[in-house]
Design a protein around this motif. Structure first.
Motif, short mmCIF file in Angstrom:
data_model
loop_
_atom_site.label_atom_id
_atom_site.label_comp_id
_atom_site.label_asym_id
_atom_site.label_seq_id
_atom_site.Cartn_x
_atom_site.Cartn_y
_atom_site.Cartn_z
N MET A 8 0.84 -1.19 0.00
CA MET A 8 0.00 0.00 0.00
C MET A 8 0.87 1.24 0.00
SD MET A 8 -3.19 -0.96 2.54
CE MET A 8 -3.71 0.71 2.60
N LYS A 9 0.40 2.24 -0.71
CA LYS A 9 1.08 3.52 -0.76
C LYS A 9 0.15 4.58 -0.19
CE LYS A 9 3.27 6.78 -3.82
NZ LYS A 9 3.42 7.22 -5.19
N LEU A 10 0.33 4.88 1.08
CA LEU A 10 -0.55 5.82 1.78
C LEU A 10 -0.15 7.26 1.49
CD1 LEU A 10 -0.90 4.03 5.21
CD2 LEU A 10 -2.46 3.97 3.27
N THR A 11 -1.18 8.09 1.30
CA THR A 11 -0.98 9.50 1.01
C THR A 11 -2.00 10.30 1.81
OG1 THR A 11 -0.41 8.91 -1.26
CG2 THR A 11 -0.91 11.21 -0.84
N ASP A 12 -1.56 11.44 2.37
CA ASP A 12 -2.50 12.36 3.01
C ASP A 12 -3.26 13.07 1.91
OD1 ASP A 12 -1.93 11.90 5.71
OD2 ASP A 12 -0.17 13.18 5.61
N ILE A 13 -4.58 13.03 1.98
CA ILE A 13 -5.38 13.59 0.89
C ILE A 13 -6.70 14.13 1.43
CG2 ILE A 13 -6.49 11.42 0.30
CD1 ILE A 13 -6.08 12.32 -2.68
N GLU A 14 -7.25 15.07 0.70
CA GLU A 14 -8.58 15.58 1.00
C GLU A 14 -9.55 14.69 0.21
OE1 GLU A 14 -12.00 16.91 1.48
OE2 GLU A 14 -11.39 17.49 -0.52
N ILE A 15 -10.23 13.81 0.90
CA ILE A 15 -10.99 12.74 0.27
C ILE A 15 -12.34 13.18 -0.31
CG2 ILE A 15 -12.15 11.90 2.34
CD1 ILE A 15 -11.47 9.05 1.32
N ILE A 16 -12.90 14.27 0.16
CA ILE A 16 -14.20 14.73 -0.34
C ILE A 16 -14.10 15.15 -1.80
CG2 ILE A 16 -16.07 16.39 -0.04
CD1 ILE A 16 -15.80 14.30 2.25
N GLN A 17 -13.13 15.97 -2.11
CA GLN A 17 -12.96 16.42 -3.50
C GLN A 17 -12.64 15.25 -4.42
OE1 GLN A 17 -10.07 19.56 -3.60
NE2 GLN A 17 -11.36 20.97 -2.44
N TYR A 60 -9.70 15.47 5.58
CA TYR A 60 -8.35 14.97 5.27
C TYR A 60 -8.13 13.62 5.94
CZ TYR A 60 -7.38 19.50 3.29
OH TYR A 60 -7.42 20.62 2.50
N THR A 61 -7.54 12.72 5.18
CA THR A 61 -7.25 11.39 5.71
C THR A 61 -6.06 10.80 4.97
OG1 THR A 61 -8.25 9.27 6.31
CG2 THR A 61 -8.79 10.14 4.15
N CYS A 62 -5.60 9.69 5.44
CA CYS A 62 -4.46 9.00 4.85
C CYS A 62 -4.97 7.71 4.20
CB CYS A 62 -3.44 8.70 5.94
SG CYS A 62 -1.87 8.16 5.30
N ILE A 63 -4.89 7.65 2.86
CA ILE A 63 -5.38 6.48 2.14
C ILE A 63 -4.44 6.12 0.99
CG2 ILE A 63 -7.83 6.94 2.62
CD1 ILE A 63 -8.02 7.99 -0.30
N PHE A 116 -8.39 3.28 -3.40
CA PHE A 116 -9.66 3.95 -3.16
C PHE A 116 -10.40 4.21 -4.47
CE2 PHE A 116 -12.23 7.80 -2.69
CZ PHE A 116 -13.10 7.39 -1.69
N GLU A 117 -9.67 4.73 -5.47
CA GLU A 117 -10.28 5.01 -6.76
C GLU A 117 -10.82 3.74 -7.40
OE1 GLU A 117 -7.79 7.29 -9.39
OE2 GLU A 117 -7.48 8.85 -7.89
N LYS A 118 -10.06 2.67 -7.34
CA LYS A 118 -10.50 1.39 -7.92
C LYS A 118 -11.75 0.87 -7.21
CE LYS A 118 -6.08 -0.10 -9.71
NZ LYS A 118 -4.95 -1.01 -9.59
N ILE A 119 -11.77 0.95 -5.89
CA ILE A 119 -12.92 0.46 -5.12
C ILE A 119 -14.16 1.29 -5.41
CG2 ILE A 119 -13.86 0.27 -2.77
CD1 ILE A 119 -10.94 -0.47 -1.92
#
Length: 73
Positions: free
Chosen positions: A1-10, A40-43, A48-51
């Motif tokens: 897994m490659k975790l990244t801090d991201i704003e998940i709503i946008q 903001y979360t770490c995913i 996530f995009e594939k799911i």
């Protein structure tokens, strides 16, 4: 897994918008209900995009014309 801090709503809204044309062509009511402005979360964004794409693709595949799909966050 490659975790990244991201704003998940946008990210979620951007991915979901790709399905608006499908919704219109199949006369499906598609609503996106996200009560937050930012979250903001770490995913692993790739996973996530594939799911999310898989879930929405299946929802549109199995929802009959005139049906309804809701994406609630």
């Amino acid at each position: 897994m490659k975790l990244t801090d991201i704003e998940i709503i946008q990210l979620t809204q951007r991915l979901a918008r790709y399905f608006l044309n499908i919704a219109n062509s199949k006369s499906i009511q598609f609503s996106i209900n996200i009560p937050f402005q930012n979250y903001y979360t770490c995913i692993d964004t790739d996973k996530f995009e594939k799911i999310l794409n898989n879930l929405l693709s299946n929802a549109f595949k199995y929802t009959p014309e005139g049906g309804r799909i809701q994406l609630n966050f």
